[in-house]
Design a protein around this motif. Structure first.
Motif, PDB file in Angstrom:
ATOM      1  N   LYS A 160      26.825  27.900 -34.592  1.00  0.00           N
ATOM      2  CA  LYS A 160      27.734  28.854 -35.239  1.00  0.00           C
ATOM      3  C   LYS A 160      27.798  28.620 -36.743  1.00  0.00           C
ATOM      4  CE  LYS A 160      30.698  29.313 -31.166  1.00  0.00           C
ATOM      5  NZ  LYS A 160      32.048  29.102 -30.605  1.00  0.00           N
ATOM      6  N   VAL A 161      27.844  27.365 -37.126  1.00  0.00           N
ATOM      7  CA  VAL A 161      27.952  27.036 -38.554  1.00  0.00           C
ATOM      8  C   VAL A 161      26.730  27.540 -39.317  1.00  0.00           C
ATOM      9  CG1 VAL A 161      28.026  25.166 -40.241  1.00  0.00           C
ATOM     10  CG2 VAL A 161      29.442  25.056 -38.178  1.00  0.00           C
ATOM     11  N   ILE A 162      25.549  27.148 -38.849  1.00  0.00           N
ATOM     12  CA  ILE A 162      24.320  27.526 -39.571  1.00  0.00           C
ATOM     13  C   ILE A 162      24.143  29.046 -39.566  1.00  0.00           C
ATOM     14  CG2 ILE A 162      21.807  27.276 -39.621  1.00  0.00           C
ATOM     15  CD1 ILE A 162      22.175  24.522 -38.341  1.00  0.00           C
ATOM     16  N   LEU A 198      35.936  28.974 -40.420  1.00  0.00           N
ATOM     17  CA  LEU A 198      35.605  28.394 -39.125  1.00  0.00           C
ATOM     18  C   LEU A 198      34.488  27.363 -39.247  1.00  0.00           C
ATOM     19  CD1 LEU A 198      35.930  28.372 -36.055  1.00  0.00           C
ATOM     20  CD2 LEU A 198      34.287  30.255 -35.944  1.00  0.00           C
ATOM     21  N   SER A 199      33.492  27.642 -40.084  1.00  0.00           N
ATOM     22  CA  SER A 199      32.392  26.691 -40.279  1.00  0.00           C
ATOM     23  C   SER A 199      32.892  25.367 -40.828  1.00  0.00           C
ATOM     24  CB  SER A 199      31.353  27.294 -41.240  1.00  0.00           C
ATOM     25  OG  SER A 199      30.802  28.469 -40.703  1.00  0.00           O
ATOM     26  N   LYS A 200      33.795  25.432 -41.788  1.00  0.00           N
ATOM     27  CA  LYS A 200      34.335  24.197 -42.382  1.00  0.00           C
ATOM     28  C   LYS A 200      35.096  23.382 -41.328  1.00  0.00           C
ATOM     29  CE  LYS A 200      36.992  22.617 -46.400  1.00  0.00           C
ATOM     30  NZ  LYS A 200      37.924  21.710 -45.730  1.00  0.00           N
ATOM     31  N   ILE A 224      32.586  21.718 -38.976  1.00  0.00           N
ATOM     32  CA  ILE A 224      31.899  20.577 -39.602  1.00  0.00           C
ATOM     33  C   ILE A 224      32.835  19.380 -39.698  1.00  0.00           C
ATOM     34  CG2 ILE A 224      30.948  19.750 -41.797  1.00  0.00           C
ATOM     35  CD1 ILE A 224      28.985  21.343 -40.179  1.00  0.00           C
ATOM     36  N   GLU A 225      34.101  19.625 -40.004  1.00  0.00           N
ATOM     37  CA  GLU A 225      35.053  18.509 -40.096  1.00  0.00           C
ATOM     38  C   GLU A 225      35.300  17.878 -38.727  1.00  0.00           C
ATOM     39  OE1 GLU A 225      38.469  20.074 -42.051  1.00  0.00           O
ATOM     40  OE2 GLU A 225      37.563  19.920 -44.057  1.00  0.00           O
ATOM     41  N   GLY A 250      23.114  33.142 -57.643  1.00  0.00           N
ATOM     42  CA  GLY A 250      22.943  32.666 -56.283  1.00  0.00           C
ATOM     43  C   GLY A 250      23.937  31.580 -55.889  1.00  0.00           C
ATOM     44  N   SER A 251      23.837  31.165 -54.635  1.00  0.00           N
ATOM     45  CA  SER A 251      24.741  30.167 -54.074  1.00  0.00           C
ATOM     46  C   SER A 251      23.938  29.152 -53.267  1.00  0.00           C
ATOM     47  CB  SER A 251      25.790  30.821 -53.174  1.00  0.00           C
ATOM     48  OG  SER A 251      26.504  31.820 -53.862  1.00  0.00           O
ATOM     49  N   THR A 252      24.479  27.939 -53.159  1.00  0.00           N
ATOM     50  CA  THR A 252      23.863  26.879 -52.363  1.00  0.00           C
ATOM     51  C   THR A 252      24.947  26.207 -51.522  1.00  0.00           C
ATOM     52  OG1 THR A 252      22.186  26.472 -54.044  1.00  0.00           O
ATOM     53  CG2 THR A 252      22.554  24.735 -52.419  1.00  0.00           C
ATOM     54  N   PHE A 253      24.781  26.239 -50.203  1.00  0.00           N
ATOM     55  CA  PHE A 253      25.685  25.542 -49.290  1.00  0.00           C
ATOM     56  C   PHE A 253      25.005  24.266 -48.829  1.00  0.00           C
ATOM     57  CE2 PHE A 253      27.378  29.771 -49.214  1.00  0.00           C
ATOM     58  CZ  PHE A 253      28.748  29.620 -48.967  1.00  0.00           C
ATOM     59  N   GLU A 254      25.743  23.147 -48.853  1.00  0.00           N
ATOM     60  CA  GLU A 254      25.207  21.853 -48.432  1.00  0.00           C
ATOM     61  C   GLU A 254      26.066  21.313 -47.296  1.00  0.00           C
ATOM     62  OE1 GLU A 254      24.875  19.246 -51.750  1.00  0.00           O
ATOM     63  OE2 GLU A 254      23.215  20.366 -52.667  1.00  0.00           O
ATOM     64  N   ILE A 255      25.450  21.085 -46.142  1.00  0.00           N
ATOM     65  CA  ILE A 255      26.129  20.547 -44.967  1.00  0.00           C
ATOM     66  C   ILE A 255      25.639  19.125 -44.778  1.00  0.00           C
ATOM     67  CG2 ILE A 255      26.501  20.795 -42.497  1.00  0.00           C
ATOM     68  CD1 ILE A 255      25.753  23.796 -42.874  1.00  0.00           C
ATOM     69  N   SER A 256      26.568  18.160 -44.805  1.00  0.00           N
ATOM     70  CA  SER A 256      26.216  16.743 -44.689  1.00  0.00           C
ATOM     71  C   SER A 256      26.764  16.198 -43.374  1.00  0.00           C
ATOM     72  CB  SER A 256      26.783  15.956 -45.872  1.00  0.00           C
ATOM     73  OG  SER A 256      26.453  14.597 -45.767  1.00  0.00           O
TER      74      SER A 256
END
Length: 784
Positions: free
Chosen positions: A542-544, A612-614, A617-618, A633-639
């Motif tokens: 769902k997040v991606i 919801l994605s945040k 991830i938390e 543009g935008s850049t999303f980083e998921i760690s």
């Protein structure tokens, strides 16, 4: 609320009154401090002239005495500041120091050149730039200076030669010893004068001249002199360029046992212990030639120049020979002068102390007087403040009771508001559950219809459009339910070890058809063959998917979207980058807040996806951040953290946790979500000729495709995705009917309609507006 406002106003007045009292007291203290510092540090006269003194060296006693003479004379001129620079007998260094003094804009320049020839150009340059230049002791090879002060070194040499002849009575051998600065005008003048004088006496033989550094290398200088005296054992007299060298020569002669038969003549004649006068008095030197420093005369000449008083350019100082006949008188005179100078300095110090005491006492009296006046004023101000504050206190007590009552009312209203909020959320949750059943029942027959190979292509496209939009609706329903679960802490991840590379690639691949239709450069980039992490695959899907959907929504055709998997500091990093419209700082700050929709009128959504994605991830103890610039543009980083130590035991997936039915909406909205068959509409058009032309203005590609498939069999269809293209197509083709959405990029539908109806080329064309805005005022605006 009125009572609250009155209370705030009263509090403000109370605080203002207290603040003014504190500021008043602070101002008094600052004023007294500044006044005291000003009075205690008050100077008789501010320095406003600067003299720059370039000394060839300050290491020998004679030059230190010159500087001390200058400082004594400057005691009578407190308005003048002296800057001294020591060249250390280096001409290059002295040239640089003179340039520095010129850059500092000194008012006058005093110099004693280390060497005449190298220093001449810089002195001439200073003089040409209107800097008054005073030369002391040593001259240059030019007359471009303001004044010269010094004794004749040539005459010093003549006096030494004449005195040597009187001592030797016309016969004998002499030796001359100087320092290493053989290029100075003083050295040259004394040497020439001495030799010229000896030419008059044929019986006196000039043996040699030794140049040694008696200050830096006394042992080497004494060794060379010893060798010379041993080599020439018939030396009768030694002429030294200064008294210090003469004292060194005496020590050498003393060691050789010839101090009684060799006369030593020095130059300088300074007072004090081991000065020239003292050495003559002790019999170490036979004589010394008094060579005045000129320090006092230099300052007096400088003062005359600064005050525009007359002065002489050439100032000759007189020399004299000091020997046993007058040394006692000279010593007494020098001691008397030094004693008087010490008395003057001591009296000056006492006078300065008395002035300081007087200024301090006067300052104290002034401060005491002012303090008494200020205390009186402050006391009056405090009295009136006390009366005013007493009235304010009574008023505040009454208003505080009113505030307490209103505070209770606000708490009660807040509780009711929270209850209403929870009721709304419960409504959305319940209706979301109700939506799931009919949506699920729609999916099964719809899938069967699409799988039927006997249906026509246009029917299949319509069914696929229905399928995609049902999937979207299903996903929105699930997002509402997920958000509600997270809010009540009822959602927990069920993690398992997953290869993040293959997992993410599958999701990215599901967007390839959409990327192809929009001509977007979609790339999956990674240097890792596999990267295993512990995640809940349903949640991570769902997040991606949400982030990628956002990227496609805000990226124009022919743009780029890159998804990168990497490993950074043992963390797994998913980076989703696009070159779309970007975000402002304000939007970035609120991007992950629920129901926030940003500032993009043409790109409205539910505002739940990123929030919801945040949260998801938390739940994985990871982080998601966004970096963006408007129009860049935008850049999303998921760690994600490595390993599984950060999860609880109950969060690990077991077989019992796996569902046998459709798992939420993950499989539904990731499988063939954008499987669009991009077959041109004209391939399925009617055989009959088409006489009417229809312009469709719609930014949604699927809506345009649907309208084209339904209307393309009867009309010539022209499409436009934004207002600018629509205007161009309308004026070029002049269609028979315009079908226009209101919310489109560029000029919106209302603006386009106004243009069409005001232009003679298109004013006759009927316009049908498509919109979800069905309020009465919005309908009136469209009709107008």
């Amino acid at each position: 609320m009125s009572s609250l406002n009155n209370t705030n106003t009263t509090l403000h007045l109370y605080n203002l009154n207290f603040t003014l009292s504190r500021q008043f007291l602070s101002l008094v203290i600052v004023f007294l401090t500044v006044f005291q510092n000003f009075s205690c540090n008050k100077k008789v006269k501010e320095k406003h002239f600067v003299i720059g003194f370039s000394q060839c060296t300050t290491h020998d006693v004679w030059r230190k005495y010159m500087q001390k003479e200058m400082e004594r004379e400057l005691a009578f001129h407190p308005e003048i500041k002296l800057i001294v620079k020591d060249a250390g007998l280096s001409s290059d260094k002295q040239i640089q120091q003179i340039k520095e003094l010129m850059d500092e804009k000194v008012d006058i320049l005093i110099a004693t050149p280390a060497e005449a020839k190298p220093i001449t150009p810089i002195i001439e340059e200073a003089y040409s730039k209107s800097f008054p230049v005073i030369l002391v002791d040593r001259n240059i090879l030019s007359k471009n200076y303001s004044a010269y002060i010094g004794a004749s070194n040539y005459k010093v040499g003549l006096d030494a030669g004449a005195y040597a002849n009187s001592l030797l009575k016309g016969y004998g051998n002499v030796l001359e010893i100087g320092g290493i600065d053989v290029g100075s005008s003083a050295d040259i003048g004394r040497h020439n004068g001495f030799k010229d004088c000896l030419k008059q006496y044929p019986g006196i033989k000039y043996v040699a001249r030794l140049s040694e550094d008696w200050d830096a290398s006394p042992a080497e200088a004494e060794k060379d002199l010893t060798n010379q005296l041993i080599k020439n054992d018939d030396i009768h007299l030694i002429f030294t360029q200064n008294d210090r060298i003469g004292f060194g020569c005496y020590k050498v002669c003393k060691k050789l046992g010839i101090d009684k038969k060799i006369f030593i003549i020095g130059v300088d004649g300074l007072p004090g212990q081991e000065g020239g006068i003292d050495l003559v008095d002790r019999g170490i030197l036979k004589a010394t030639i008094l060579y005045p420093t000129g320090g006092k005369e230099a300052i007096r000449t400088a003062v005359n120049i600064l005050e525009n008083q007359p002065y002489q350019k050439e100032n000759q100082l007189y020399t004299s020979i000091i020997d046993s006949s007058n040394v006692r008188m000279m010593k007494l005179q020098s001691q008397k002068i030094l004693s008087q100078q010490n008395d003057i300095e001591r009296q000056q110090n006492i006078l300065n102390e008395q002035i300081i005491i007087y200024n301090n006492q006067r300052t104290f009296n002034n401060i005491l007087t002012i303090a008494l006046l200020l205390v009186l004023l402050l006391g009056t101000a405090v009295f009136f403040s006390w009366r005013k504050n007493k009235r304010i206190t009574k008023k505040l007590q009454t208003q505080n009771e009113e505030i307490s009552r209103q505070s209770s009312q606000l708490i009660e209203m807040s509780a009711k508001t929270e209850e209403a909020h929870q009721a709304r959320l419960n409504f959305f949750t319940n209706i979301s559950h109700e939506f799931r059943t009919p949506l699920t029942l729609i999916f099964a027959p719809l899938g069967e219809l699409i799988a039927n190979t006997r249906i026509q292509q246009d029917t299949r496209q319509a069914l696929q459009l229905i399928q995609r939009n049902v999937m979207r609706l299903y996903r929105l329903v699930n997002q509402l339910m997920d958000f509600r679960k997270i809010e009540f802490k009822k959602m927990k991840p069920h993690v398992s070890e997953t290869d993040l590379v293959s997992f993410t690639k599958e999701i990215v691949d599901s967007f390839k058809v959409l990327a192809k239709n929009k001509n977007i450069d979609l790339q999956f980039i990674t240097s890792e063959r596999s990267l295993f992490v512990w995640v809940d695959t349903t949640m991570m899907d769902k997040v991606i998917f949400n982030v990628l959907s956002n990227a496609f929504k805000f990226t124009n055709d022919h743009g780029l979207i890159h998804v990168t998997i990497s490993k950074t500091n043992d963390n797994a990093l998913i980076r989703i980058e696009d070159d779309g419209i970007g975000m402002t700082k304000e939007v970035i700050d609120h991007a992950f807040e629920p129901f926030f929709q940003g500032e993009y009128e043409n790109y409205k959504g539910t505002g739940l996806g990123l929030a919801l994605s945040k949260e998801l991830i938390e739940l994985h103890h990871g982080s998601i951040i966004v970096k963006s610039q408007r129009r860049k543009g935008s850049t999303f980083e998921i760690s994600l953290l490595p390993g599984n130590a950060h999860f609880e035991k109950s969060e690990f997936e077991t077989n019992s946790n796996k569902e046998t039915v459709i798992n939420e909406d993950a499989d539904i909205y990731t499988t063939d979500l954008y499987n669009i068959n991009n077959i041109p509409a004209q391939s399925f058009g009617a055989v009959l000729p088409k006489y009417l032309t229809l312009l469709i203005i719609e930014d949604n590609q699927e809506m345009r495709d649907y309208l084209n498939s339904r209307l393309g069999t009867d009309y010539n269809i022209i499409e436009a995705a934004d207002g600018n293209i629509a205007l161009q197509n309308a004026f070029d083709s002049v269609p028979d009917l315009i079908l226009c959405d209101i919310v489109i990029p560029g000029k919106n539908g209302l603006e386009l309609t106004k243009i069409f109806k005001s232009d003679v080329r298109t004013s006759h064309i009927p316009v049908v507006l498509l919109t979800a805005k069905d309020q009465e005022n919005q309908k009136i605006e469209g009709m107008e």
